[in-house]
Design a protein around this motif. Structure first.
Motif, PDB file in Angstrom:
ATOM      1  N   GLU A  42       0.803  -1.227   0.000  1.00 19.53           N
ATOM      2  CA  GLU A  42       0.000   0.000   0.000  1.00 19.53           C
ATOM      3  C   GLU A  42       0.836   1.278   0.000  1.00 19.53           C
ATOM      4  N   VAL A  46       0.759   4.235  -2.829  1.00 17.93           N
ATOM      5  CA  VAL A  46       0.496   5.648  -2.539  1.00 17.93           C
ATOM      6  C   VAL A  46       1.620   6.514  -3.120  1.00 17.93           C
ATOM      7  N   ASN A  71     -12.735   2.810  -4.377  1.00 22.32           N
ATOM      8  CA  ASN A  71     -11.846   3.737  -3.708  1.00 22.32           C
ATOM      9  C   ASN A  71     -10.789   2.984  -2.918  1.00 22.32           C
ATOM     10  N   ASN A  72      -9.812   2.445  -3.664  1.00 21.78           N
ATOM     11  CA  ASN A  72      -8.697   1.788  -2.986  1.00 21.78           C
ATOM     12  C   ASN A  72      -7.392   2.107  -3.711  1.00 21.78           C
ATOM     13  N   ASN A  73      -6.289   1.833  -3.054  1.00 23.21           N
ATOM     14  CA  ASN A  73      -4.991   2.229  -3.599  1.00 23.21           C
ATOM     15  C   ASN A  73      -4.598   1.474  -4.874  1.00 23.21           C
TER      16      ASN A  73
END
Ligand SMILES: *[C@@H]1O[C@H](CO)[C@@H](O)[C@H](O)[C@H]1NC(C)=O
Ligand SMILES: *[C@@H]1O[C@H](CO)[C@@H](O)[C@H](O)[C@H]1NC(C)=O
Length: 120
Positions: A42, A46, A71-73
């Motif tokens: 993660e 990012v 809505n996720n990385n």
């Protein structure tokens, strides 16, 4: 310039005829996209999102836009990395992100979220 391109396409056509049509002009005809490797952690994702989005316009990832969900990385990183890849010429090194990118030849678009192809 015009003359050169005519000659070049005749040459390619000739090569195709000689090889029985088996020759594939890959870089010309095959569409490619860049996505994030699912195994990427993660924090790296990012990092990759902020890097790509400091260079390309990532508006589609924002709330209220077509690629906000999921809505996720991993999803956001894939879209951001693809935007970067598309706008830099789709070379394999444009999808490297220190080995967290993966080039695919199947359109990863889903629902209303269109993965860009080509440099608009
Ligand atoms: C992305 O990863 C960071 C760091 O682990 C986390 O704080 C953040 O909530 C994640 N964002 C999303 C959209 O899941
Ligand atoms: C992207 O992620 C990788 C790890 O997967 C990290 O090493 C790298 O610094 C990140 N950012 C860029 C711009 O490649």
């Amino acid at each position: 310039m015009e003359r050169l391109s005519v000659n070049l396409s005749s040459y390619v056509l000739l090569l195709c005829l000689i090889s029985g049509g088996g020759m594939v002009v890959r870089s010309q005809s095959e569409k490619t996209w860049c996505v994030a490797k699912p195994s990427t952690d993660e924090v790296a994702l990012v990092d990759n999102i902020s890097y790509a989005c400091s260079i390309v316009d990532c508006t589609i990832l924002q709330e209220g836009h077509s690629c906000f969900y999921p809505n996720n990385n991993i999803s956001h990183a894939s879209i951001a990395m693809n935007l970067y890849f598309q706008s830099h010429g789709r070379n394999y090194w444009n999808c490297d992100f220190k080995n967290s990118g993966l080039i695919v030849s199947t359109d990863p678009s889903f629902g209303g979220c269109i993965y860009q192809f080509g440099n608009y």
